[in-house]
Design an enzyme around this catalytic site. Structure first.
Site, PDB file in Angstrom:
ATOM      1  N   GLY A   1      -2.826  -0.800  -2.642  1.00  0.00           N
ATOM      2  CA  GLY A   1      -3.416   0.329  -2.180  1.00  0.00           C
ATOM      3  C   GLY A   1      -3.101   1.398  -2.528  1.00  0.00           C
TER       4      GLY A   1
ATOM      5  CB  ILE B   1      -0.885   0.135   1.372  1.00  0.00           C
ATOM      6  CG1 ILE B   1      -1.972   1.209   1.272  1.00  0.00           C
ATOM      7  CG2 ILE B   1      -0.056  -0.232   2.610  1.00  0.00           C
ATOM      8  CD1 ILE B   1      -3.091   1.112   2.116  1.00  0.00           C
ATOM      9  CB  CYS B   2       1.184   4.308   0.772  1.00  0.00           C
ATOM     10  SG  CYS B   2       1.465   5.936   1.076  1.00  0.00           S
ATOM     11  CB  ALA B   3       5.539   4.846  -1.110  1.00  0.00           C
TER      12      ALA B   3
END
Length: 184
Positions: free
Chosen positions: A149, A102-104
């Protein structure tokens, strides 16, 4: 009992680690924080220290059903630098086990070639790190055994997706009700 491991590296995004751990445990999954730092205490990107359940052990990790990478900086860079974790992620992907970020952190999967030919999401502005993938702007994207994500705001839907994959829709619906989760 299904088993999920959430890998913590110095500078991880706290929401993206704690939310999946909490919701997976509520659903009855054996979810654990695994430290990559060599110490059980790992500090997130906002200065909050967490105690991992265990240090990274490859043989133990191979018994899991799902590997989860929270984002955050520089946590995602540290995840990408860990060659042993990279090999494990590739092994899981090849075996059809769940690989989630998720994210980076989806940049780690892109770097490893895991996203080739898949749809994936990542923190806005980092789409060039999704090497080989077709970027999508969804909060959560599932393509085969890979789940990505978009960012901290996607932590709950991301975690609920992981619960659904491991425990099924009925348990996920019950969990949503118990935490009073509603989409607006």
């Amino acid at each position: 009992m299904k088993k999920a491991l959430i890998f913590l590296a110095e500078g991880f995004e706290e929401m993206e680690a704690v939310t999946p751990l909490d919701l997976l445990r509520r659903a009855g999954v054996d979810a654990k924080f695994v430290s990559l730092s060599g110490n059980l205490m790992v500090t997130g990107s906002h200065g909050v220290a967490y105690r991992a359940d265990c240090l990274f052990d490859v043989k133990e990790a191979q018994t899991a059903d799902m590997l989860i990478l929270p984002g955050g900086m520089p946590g995602s860079v540290h995840l990408q630098e860990d060659e042993t974790l990279g090999k494990l992620l590739c092994q899981f992907h090849e075996e059809g086990k769940f690989v989630c970020a998720i994210c980076a952190a989806p940049m780690v999967l892109g770097h490893l070639g895991i996203l080739k030919g898949k749809k994936a999401t990542i923190y806005p502005g980092m789409e060039d790190k999704l090497l080989g993938a077709t970027p999508v702007a969804e909060l959560v994207c599932t393509d085969g055994n890979v789940v990505t994500g978009r960012g901290p705001g996607a932590a709950v839907p991301f975690a609920l997706t992981l619960v659904s994959l491991l425990e099924g829709p009925e348990k996920t619906a019950a969990l949503k009700e118990s935490i009073v989760y509603q989409t607006v």
